[in-house]
Scaffold this motif. Structure first.
Motif, PDB file in Angstrom:
ATOM      1  N   THR A  31       4.332   0.299  -8.560  1.00  0.00           N
ATOM      2  CA  THR A  31       4.857   0.334  -7.201  1.00  0.00           C
ATOM      3  C   THR A  31       3.967  -0.538  -6.326  1.00  0.00           C
ATOM      4  O   THR A  31       2.756  -0.293  -6.214  1.00  0.00           O
ATOM      5  CB  THR A  31       4.906   1.777  -6.656  1.00  0.00           C
ATOM      6  OG1 THR A  31       5.773   2.542  -7.495  1.00  0.00           O
ATOM      7  CG2 THR A  31       5.425   1.806  -5.227  1.00  0.00           C
ATOM      8  N   LEU A  32       4.580  -1.564  -5.738  1.00  0.00           N
ATOM      9  CA  LEU A  32       3.906  -2.440  -4.783  1.00  0.00           C
ATOM     10  C   LEU A  32       4.451  -2.127  -3.388  1.00  0.00           C
ATOM     11  O   LEU A  32       5.445  -1.404  -3.252  1.00  0.00           O
ATOM     12  CB  LEU A  32       4.176  -3.911  -5.120  1.00  0.00           C
ATOM     13  CG  LEU A  32       3.780  -4.384  -6.518  1.00  0.00           C
ATOM     14  CD1 LEU A  32       4.148  -5.853  -6.713  1.00  0.00           C
ATOM     15  CD2 LEU A  32       2.298  -4.176  -6.743  1.00  0.00           C
ATOM     16  N   LYS A  33       3.863  -2.691  -2.359  1.00  0.00           N
ATOM     17  CA  LYS A  33       4.313  -2.399  -0.998  1.00  0.00           C
ATOM     18  C   LYS A  33       5.749  -2.875  -0.762  1.00  0.00           C
ATOM     19  O   LYS A  33       6.430  -2.349   0.107  1.00  0.00           O
ATOM     20  CB  LYS A  33       3.362  -2.979   0.043  1.00  0.00           C
ATOM     21  CG  LYS A  33       3.334  -4.493   0.097  1.00  0.00           C
ATOM     22  CD  LYS A  33       2.349  -4.995   1.125  1.00  0.00           C
ATOM     23  CE  LYS A  33       2.346  -6.507   1.191  1.00  0.00           C
ATOM     24  NZ  LYS A  33       1.367  -7.006   2.148  1.00  0.00           N
ATOM     25  N   THR A  34       6.229  -3.826  -1.557  1.00  0.00           N
ATOM     26  CA  THR A  34       7.582  -4.347  -1.367  1.00  0.00           C
ATOM     27  C   THR A  34       8.601  -3.759  -2.333  1.00  0.00           C
ATOM     28  O   THR A  34       9.790  -4.013  -2.190  1.00  0.00           O
ATOM     29  CB  THR A  34       7.591  -5.884  -1.514  1.00  0.00           C
ATOM     30  OG1 THR A  34       7.073  -6.230  -2.798  1.00  0.00           O
ATOM     31  CG2 THR A  34       6.759  -6.551  -0.420  1.00  0.00           C
ATOM     32  N   ASN A  64      -3.903   2.300  -6.746  1.00  0.00           N
ATOM     33  CA  ASN A  64      -4.686   1.704  -5.653  1.00  0.00           C
ATOM     34  C   ASN A  64      -5.647   0.605  -6.088  1.00  0.00           C
ATOM     35  O   ASN A  64      -6.579   0.283  -5.363  1.00  0.00           O
ATOM     36  CB  ASN A  64      -5.429   2.784  -4.858  1.00  0.00           C
ATOM     37  CG  ASN A  64      -4.451   3.708  -4.185  1.00  0.00           C
ATOM     38  OD1 ASN A  64      -3.614   3.263  -3.405  1.00  0.00           O
ATOM     39  ND2 ASN A  64      -4.504   4.985  -4.520  1.00  0.00           N
ATOM     40  N   HIS A 160       9.131  -8.963  -6.312  1.00  0.00           N
ATOM     41  CA  HIS A 160       8.019  -8.261  -5.661  1.00  0.00           C
ATOM     42  C   HIS A 160       6.680  -8.868  -6.080  1.00  0.00           C
ATOM     43  O   HIS A 160       5.764  -8.965  -5.259  1.00  0.00           O
ATOM     44  CB  HIS A 160       8.065  -6.762  -5.969  1.00  0.00           C
ATOM     45  CG  HIS A 160       9.360  -6.134  -5.574  1.00  0.00           C
ATOM     46  ND1 HIS A 160       9.835  -6.146  -4.279  1.00  0.00           N
ATOM     47  CD2 HIS A 160      10.299  -5.495  -6.309  1.00  0.00           C
ATOM     48  CE1 HIS A 160      11.000  -5.528  -4.233  1.00  0.00           C
ATOM     49  NE2 HIS A 160      11.306  -5.138  -5.454  1.00  0.00           N
ATOM     50  N   ASP A 179      -3.581  -7.210  -1.733  1.00  0.00           N
ATOM     51  CA  ASP A 179      -2.533  -6.238  -2.023  1.00  0.00           C
ATOM     52  C   ASP A 179      -3.024  -5.381  -3.182  1.00  0.00           C
ATOM     53  O   ASP A 179      -3.972  -5.739  -3.881  1.00  0.00           O
ATOM     54  CB  ASP A 179      -1.226  -6.936  -2.399  1.00  0.00           C
ATOM     55  CG  ASP A 179      -0.530  -7.553  -1.188  1.00  0.00           C
ATOM     56  OD1 ASP A 179      -0.804  -7.133  -0.050  1.00  0.00           O
ATOM     57  OD2 ASP A 179       0.294  -8.463  -1.399  1.00  0.00           O
ATOM     58  N   ILE A 182       0.043   0.334  -5.773  1.00  0.00           N
ATOM     59  CA  ILE A 182       0.007   1.633  -5.101  1.00  0.00           C
ATOM     60  C   ILE A 182       0.004   2.770  -6.111  1.00  0.00           C
ATOM     61  O   ILE A 182      -0.788   3.688  -6.039  1.00  0.00           O
ATOM     62  CB  ILE A 182       1.193   1.760  -4.110  1.00  0.00           C
ATOM     63  CG1 ILE A 182       1.052   0.702  -3.010  1.00  0.00           C
ATOM     64  CG2 ILE A 182       1.264   3.177  -3.525  1.00  0.00           C
ATOM     65  CD1 ILE A 182       2.274   0.520  -2.151  1.00  0.00           C
TER      66      ILE A 182
END
Length: 188
Positions: A31-34, A64, A160, A179, A182
């Motif tokens: 899972t990335l911010k986008t 993280n 992404h 980045d 997550i």
């Protein structure tokens, strides 16, 4: 009414003829911010490296962790669980020098080419030094073929990966305020 008593035998025959149909390959979802990036692990050609990534994901060690080295037109590198965890002990100047608490892995080179979306294991000059760090290719990189272990392929979410913040080309792609992954989970 059709008979289904031969269905198990037919499925067995298909699974023997096409082993890839018998079991789905392991996957990692980052899972990335986008959005999410799904990687199909190459456990058929790099079983030890694929198992390592899965184990670290299952233990939550990749959550993280920074993309500490990102080079436009080449790749995005992450996976330093020792110095790259942006919520626990992040050391920007040391990110990329660490690994995990597990021993380094012997190389599992293959004939799989490094193309856009390939996931490879990062290592030092020693071919048997891969540990936890990996990189995702933005573009083809045939100069890596046979020199680094291919551990997977992005099968969903490359858009992404393309949005990961790039590093400074004058400092070998080191990223200021990088980045991060997550959350990373296995499955499939």
């Amino acid at each position: 009414m059709p008979s289904f008593r031969f269905l198990p035998a037919a499925l067995l025959a298909l699974s023997l003829a096409f082993p890839s149909l018998a079991t789905a390959a392991e996957q990692l979802t980052i899972t990335l911010k986008t959005g999410d990036v799904v990687i199909e692990l190459a456990d058929d050609v790099a079983p030890n490296h694929a198992a390592r990534l899965k184990a670290l994901a299952d233990a939550g060690e990749y959550d993280n962790v920074a993309f500490h080295r990102v080079i436009e037109g080449f790749m995005a590198q992450t996976g330093d669980v020792q110095f790259g965890d942006m919520e626990d002990g992040f050391a920007p100047r040391r990110a990329g020098m660490g690994g995990s608490s597990q021993p380094d892995l012997a190389a599992e080179f293959s004939d799989k080419p490094f193309v856009r979306g390939t996931v490879g294991m990062a290592r030092s000059q020693n071919p048997n030094s891969a540990n936890s760090q990996f990189f995702i290719m933005f573009a083809d990189g045939d100069f890596l073929n046979g020199q680094y272990t291919v551990v997977g392929t992005v099968v969903e979410g490359m858009e992404h990966v393309d949005q990961i913040k790039r590093g400074n080309p004058n400092t070998n792609g080191a990223v200021t305020d990088p980045d991060r992954m997550i959350k990373v989970r296995s499955g499939g």
